[in-house]
Design an enzyme around this catalytic site. Sequence first.
Site, PDB file in Angstrom:
ATOM      1  N   GLY A 186       0.810  -1.209   0.000  1.00 41.16           N
ATOM      2  CA  GLY A 186       0.000   0.000   0.000  1.00 41.16           C
ATOM      3  C   GLY A 186       0.849   1.267   0.000  1.00 41.16           C
ATOM      4  O   GLY A 186       0.517   2.247  -0.663  1.00 41.16           O
ATOM      5  N   THR A 187       1.938   1.244   0.751  1.00 41.56           N
ATOM      6  CA  THR A 187       2.790   2.432   0.843  1.00 41.56           C
ATOM      7  C   THR A 187       3.346   2.804  -0.529  1.00 41.56           C
ATOM      8  O   THR A 187       3.312   3.965  -0.937  1.00 41.56           O
ATOM      9  CB  THR A 187       3.949   2.173   1.834  1.00 41.56           C
ATOM     10  OG1 THR A 187       3.380   1.858   3.101  1.00 41.56           O
ATOM     11  CG2 THR A 187       4.863   3.375   1.961  1.00 41.56           C
ATOM     12  N   ASN A 234      -7.937   3.857   8.673  1.00 40.93           N
ATOM     13  CA  ASN A 234      -7.421   2.649   9.326  1.00 40.93           C
ATOM     14  C   ASN A 234      -7.504   2.708  10.840  1.00 40.93           C
ATOM     15  O   ASN A 234      -7.514   1.683  11.502  1.00 40.93           O
ATOM     16  CB  ASN A 234      -5.967   2.404   8.909  1.00 40.93           C
ATOM     17  CG  ASN A 234      -5.123   3.656   8.987  1.00 40.93           C
ATOM     18  OD1 ASN A 234      -5.404   4.663   8.332  1.00 40.93           O
ATOM     19  ND2 ASN A 234      -4.098   3.612   9.812  1.00 40.93           N
ATOM     20  N   GLN A 258      -7.796  -0.312   3.405  1.00 42.01           N
ATOM     21  CA  GLN A 258      -8.627  -0.932   4.448  1.00 42.01           C
ATOM     22  C   GLN A 258      -9.983  -1.414   3.912  1.00 42.01           C
ATOM     23  O   GLN A 258     -10.746  -2.033   4.659  1.00 42.01           O
ATOM     24  CB  GLN A 258      -8.851   0.048   5.603  1.00 42.01           C
ATOM     25  CG  GLN A 258      -7.584   0.362   6.394  1.00 42.01           C
ATOM     26  CD  GLN A 258      -7.097  -0.817   7.249  1.00 42.01           C
ATOM     27  OE1 GLN A 258      -7.845  -1.733   7.579  1.00 42.01           O
ATOM     28  NE2 GLN A 258      -5.817  -0.805   7.597  1.00 42.01           N
ATOM     29  N   ALA A 260      -2.092  -6.447  -0.143  1.00 41.08           N
ATOM     30  CA  ALA A 260      -2.508  -7.847   0.044  1.00 41.08           C
ATOM     31  C   ALA A 260      -2.606  -8.258   1.514  1.00 41.08           C
ATOM     32  O   ALA A 260      -3.492  -9.030   1.895  1.00 41.08           O
ATOM     33  CB  ALA A 260      -1.535  -8.779  -0.682  1.00 41.08           C
ATOM     34  N   HIS A 261      -1.704  -7.724   2.365  1.00 38.77           N
ATOM     35  CA  HIS A 261      -1.667  -8.270   3.738  1.00 38.77           C
ATOM     36  C   HIS A 261      -2.826  -7.796   4.608  1.00 38.77           C
ATOM     37  O   HIS A 261      -2.951  -8.218   5.756  1.00 38.77           O
ATOM     38  CB  HIS A 261      -0.309  -8.017   4.401  1.00 38.77           C
ATOM     39  CG  HIS A 261      -0.054  -6.625   4.887  1.00 38.77           C
ATOM     40  ND1 HIS A 261      -0.168  -6.283   6.208  1.00 38.77           N
ATOM     41  CD2 HIS A 261       0.332  -5.503   4.246  1.00 38.77           C
ATOM     42  CE1 HIS A 261       0.155  -4.995   6.353  1.00 38.77           C
ATOM     43  NE2 HIS A 261       0.458  -4.510   5.172  1.00 38.77           N
ATOM     44  N   CYS A 318       1.302   1.600  12.782  1.00 38.88           N
ATOM     45  CA  CYS A 318       2.494   2.340  12.399  1.00 38.88           C
ATOM     46  C   CYS A 318       2.883   3.358  13.462  1.00 38.88           C
ATOM     47  O   CYS A 318       4.013   3.779  13.521  1.00 38.88           O
ATOM     48  CB  CYS A 318       2.271   3.062  11.081  1.00 38.88           C
ATOM     49  SG  CYS A 318       1.657   1.970   9.825  1.00 38.88           S
TER      50      CYS A 318
END
Length: 388
Positions: free
Chosen positions: A71-72, A151, A179, A200-201, A325
């Site tokens: 995503g980042t 998130n 999300q 994906a995670h 994070c």
Amino acid sequence: MKRIYLDYAATTPTHPEVVKAMLPYFTDAFGNPSSIHSYGQEAKGAIEEVRVKVANLIGARDEEIIFTSGGTEADNFALKGVAYANESKGNHVITSCIEHHAVIETCKFLERRGFRITYLPVDEYGLVDPSDVKKAITNKTILISVMHANNEMGTVEPIAEIGGIAKEAGIYFHTDAVQTAGHMPVDVNELGVDLLSMSAHKLYGPKGVGALYIRKGTKLVPFMHGGEQERRRRASTENIPGIVGLGRAVELAQEEVSEEAERLTCLRDKLIDGLLERIDHICLNGHPIMRLPNNVNISVDYVEGESMVLNLDLEGICVSTGSACSSSSLEPSHVLLALGLSHERAHGSLRFSLGKWTSEEEIEQVLDALPRIVAKLRAMSPLLRNHR
Ligand code: PLP
């Protein structure tokens, strides 16, 4: 002790079916998709199949999907890629003050390089007001980026409305759907977005892989330079096992997205109602209805979020304060502060995020444990003593 995992927004366990689908791509089918021999073509075929699956999940065309390292990277690619490709048109970007660090920090980077960024405020529920987006647009605006759902506090933003405004003004619109993709219906045309990030995670796939949707015709410069992979938009040998894992995760999500969202909404509401009933001086953060089906974020007065997390962990219950994070930082969450919460309330926040393996019994265990823990912590809290 059987542990209870309620931190699915931080990351999800990789689904056993996903692991099974990935395994052959570490061993027998290890080829490099750029090779023209059969090993290479086997790997290339696998990626292209996943491209179709990801496109199907979000109502896109397969050639509009680029695989990334998560995503980042998708957020960085979207923002920097559009900003630098459209510099001659203007230097203004609109975003919100509740974005994930992957967007906020990218905006700060662009700001240091001469771009002007407007960080829109949110209301007490965390909603961006589409009319604020409209008012912020100038003739220098080249990009709007507002996340699909937050998130930390779970609020789902009015993306389709903002999409309409962006389209009318002829400005590119990006949304971070990390999300939401795979957790609730996401359709790029209904939302009116030109770019969309996913990871994906967060949907039972492996870590280190994601995707960026780029609407056909969108002008953006490549983020990674090197080989000619991903139609010259993202160099580097593709992460084939990861991409295959993303594909299987997407397939599984698509099969059960509506049912699972309904099941999780029931469990979420049971947890919210139970906590509000059993603990005094607490509040729900985020929107009561327009929120992710799996997110519960509360602030408990007179106790520290970290103390609650550690005490819950001793009972085998794994949750988080704010976002994963920022849990190593002592600064209160920028998202909770944006809702207008005091520093004390923001510091007393807890995020529960539910998932595929969350059961009603687990919710009951939390409803039993947290009131006890809060009572214990409050009994020795200097915050409460000062208040009395
Ligand atoms: N955007 C949002 C909304 C997220 O929740 C996250 C992860 O927490 C990211 C971006 C970053 O995704 P990744 O961990 O795949 O880089």
